[in-house]
Each structure stands twice: as structure tokens, then as C-alpha cells.
Design a protein around this motif. Structure first.
Motif, PDB file in Angstrom:
ATOM      1  N   CYS A   8       0.824  -1.207   0.000  1.00 55.82           N
ATOM      2  CA  CYS A   8       0.000   0.000   0.000  1.00 55.82           C
ATOM      3  C   CYS A   8       0.860   1.260   0.000  1.00 55.82           C
ATOM      4  O   CYS A   8       0.349   2.373  -0.069  1.00 55.82           O
ATOM      5  CB  CYS A   8      -0.984   0.002   1.170  1.00 55.82           C
ATOM      6  SG  CYS A   8      -0.262  -0.161   2.793  1.00 55.82           S
ATOM      7  N   ARG A  39      -3.711   0.107  -3.361  1.00 44.90           N
ATOM      8  CA  ARG A  39      -4.778   1.118  -3.408  1.00 44.90           C
ATOM      9  C   ARG A  39      -5.503   1.128  -4.751  1.00 44.90           C
ATOM     10  O   ARG A  39      -6.604   1.678  -4.864  1.00 44.90           O
ATOM     11  CB  ARG A  39      -4.192   2.498  -3.097  1.00 44.90           C
ATOM     12  CG  ARG A  39      -3.648   2.590  -1.677  1.00 44.90           C
ATOM     13  CD  ARG A  39      -3.228   3.991  -1.284  1.00 44.90           C
ATOM     14  NE  ARG A  39      -2.599   3.977   0.029  1.00 44.90           N
ATOM     15  CZ  ARG A  39      -3.263   3.964   1.183  1.00 44.90           C
ATOM     16  NH1 ARG A  39      -4.585   3.961   1.171  1.00 44.90           N
ATOM     17  NH2 ARG A  39      -2.622   3.940   2.339  1.00 44.90           N
ATOM     18  N   LYS A  42      -8.953  -0.644  -4.339  1.00 44.59           N
ATOM     19  CA  LYS A  42      -9.885  -0.148  -3.325  1.00 44.59           C
ATOM     20  C   LYS A  42     -11.300  -0.610  -3.667  1.00 44.59           C
ATOM     21  O   LYS A  42     -11.660  -0.796  -4.833  1.00 44.59           O
ATOM     22  CB  LYS A  42      -9.827   1.372  -3.233  1.00 44.59           C
ATOM     23  CG  LYS A  42     -10.054   2.096  -4.551  1.00 44.59           C
ATOM     24  CD  LYS A  42      -9.829   3.578  -4.367  1.00 44.59           C
ATOM     25  CE  LYS A  42     -10.061   4.345  -5.672  1.00 44.59           C
ATOM     26  NZ  LYS A  42      -9.039   4.036  -6.678  1.00 44.59           N
ATOM     27  N   ILE A  49      -8.701   1.004   1.830  1.00 48.18           N
ATOM     28  CA  ILE A  49      -8.247  -0.387   1.767  1.00 48.18           C
ATOM     29  C   ILE A  49      -8.095  -0.952   3.180  1.00 48.18           C
ATOM     30  O   ILE A  49      -7.681  -2.091   3.358  1.00 48.18           O
ATOM     31  CB  ILE A  49      -6.909  -0.512   1.021  1.00 48.18           C
ATOM     32  CG1 ILE A  49      -5.829   0.359   1.690  1.00 48.18           C
ATOM     33  CG2 ILE A  49      -7.074  -0.145  -0.454  1.00 48.18           C
ATOM     34  CD1 ILE A  49      -4.435   0.125   1.143  1.00 48.18           C
TER      35      ILE A  49
END
Length: 243
Positions: A8, A39, A42, A49
Motif C-alpha cells: 500500500c 490502493r 480499493k 483499503i
């Protein structure tokens, strides 16, 4: 070998794979490392997330769906021998695991943990191996993933200039590596051990083994005990260092 790393905060991994041995491995087409931004997977309009943990407590937890969807997308392209999750409660990474992964795997996914970790259900569903690099906690799994990738890739034939180099690393035979020397022969009153200048390969190998045994016994008694268990023929104590 191809390694796909899911993170991330992918920019944390820009540097480790852009220099030195890992870059050369990529340039030689011996390995590929691809970093994927979690991300991008998402699952709601807010771009989240992560979410709060059930049962209260501090810290956020990475949600299952973004991770699962990313891994499933990667699996559509190729088969992966391992899907590894970097986590403090995993098995402690060592040279033997690196050897195994380097030999037995062509494609690996490494998932970097973050915050308080990931939803346990995705661990149960898709993770095949959980690895830690030591008994401490990092801000995320990115640095740990880089460590694991480096240890695996350098073992691929052709990556190192001298393929025998990796075979003499610490831990390959259960011992720490012996001391090494280079020019000049004398430095600040200290000289290179005469045995290394003798040209007698068998005697040099014997000296190096003795030094490895002594160093392991002094610095890592835990490894020394394992070595003795695996080598019952070693009856005597390693000789003292020769100056």
C-alpha cells in the motif's frame, strides 16, 4: 524468477531493486520484480483499503477484498508456487528458506503487511507461507519483502559474478563465514595470516573451516549446537584462531 510484491506504499520499494546486484539481475533477464499498489484495488468510493478492527483496539486492519482481488488478478496471468505474507508472527526467515525458494519457485507473490496487519480470513484463504525477518516490528512489510527478495534473487545462477560466492556465504553450511583479507598484506601493524599466502588449498580450506567453527561457537552458540547435532562426527572443539 518473477517476484510480485503487493504494497500500500509501493514507493518504499523504488530504491532496493534499482541498484547493484538486483538491478544487474533484472538487466540480465534473470529476475523480474514488479510492485503493485494495493490502493488500485480499493473497494469503495472513498478509496479505503483498511478499516477498524472488530472488537475494538488501536490500529487499522487491511481489508480482505483489495488483497484478494489483487492476488486473483495476478493469478490470471501465471501460476505462483508461493504467496508469501510478511508478518512478525511468521516463521523466521533464514538461509535454508532462501535456498528452497530460489530452487523450487519460478513465480512468487509477496504481500506486505501494514498497520495492524491483514484480515485473518484472507490469510486463511490465499496465503501459502508466512515469513518474518526477526523478532521485531517494522512500520510495514516493504523493507522485509526487499530483504527476502534480495536473499532469493542473489542465489539464482548467473546473478553473482562468481557463482561459487553464494556457496561460501554465512549459514550455507550451518556456520558463520570465516574472516577474509585483501591487500595490503600489512595494515596498521596487522598482517594477513601466513596460511592464506601459502598456496596450499587444502590447508587453507582446513583453516577456513576451523575459523568458521570457532567464530560460530563464539558468536552464535545456538547455531553451533545445531551444527553439532547435524555433524556428530565433529568430536573436538574448533581450534583457536591463528594470528
Amino acid at each position: 524468477m518473477r517476484i510480485d510484491i503487493i504494497s500500500c506504499v509501493p514507493k518504499l520499494l523504488d530504491s532496493p531493486f534499482s541498484h547493484s546486484i538486483l538491478q544487474r539481475a533484472n538487466d540480465k533477464a534473470l529476475s523480474e520484480v514488479h510492485v503493485h499498489d494495493l490502493r488500485e484495488y480499493k473497494v469503495n468510493k472513498h478509496g479505503h483499503i483498511d478499516d477498524y478492527a472488530y472488537g475494538h483496539g488501536a490500529g487499522m486492519v487491511l481489508m480482505a477484498d483489495p488483497i484478494f482481488n489483487c492476488i486473483e488478478d495476478l493469478k490470471k496471468e501465471r501460476d505462483y508456487q508461493e504467496v508469501i505474507y510478511m508478518t512478525p508472527d511468521g516463521e523466521v526467515f533464514d538461509q535454508q528458506i532462501a535456498n528452497h525458494l530460489s530452487i523450487s519457485c519460478e513465480n512468487i507473490i509477496i504481500l506486505c503487511g501494514h498497520y495492524k496487519g491483514i484480515d485473518q480470513r484472507v490469510r486463511d484463504e490465499v496465503i501459502t507461507r508466512e515469513i518474518s525477518i526477526g523478532d521485531f516490528v517494522l512500520s510495514g512489510g516493504e523493507l522485509a519483502a526487499a530483504v527476502v527478495a534480495d536473499a532469493i534473487i542473489r542465489l539464482i545462477p548467473g546473478v553473482l559474478g562468481d557463482e561459487t560466492s553464494a556457496l561460501t556465504d554465512s549459514f550455507q553450511d550451518g556456520l558463520l563465514a570465516p574472516p577474509v583479507y585483501t591487500r595490503p598484506r600489512e595494515w596498521k601493524g596487522q598482517e594477513v595470516p601466513d596460511i592464506l599466502l601459502s598456496g596450499h588449498e587444502s590447508k587453507i580450506d582446513e583453516w577456513r573451516l576451523e575459523q568458521s567453527m570457532e567464530r560460530t561457537k563464539e558468536r552464535r552458540p545456538d547455531l553451533w549446537e545445531k551444527y553439532l547435532d547435524a555433524h556428530p562426527e565433529v568430536k573436538t572443539k574448533p581450534k583457536k584462531k591463528k594470528k
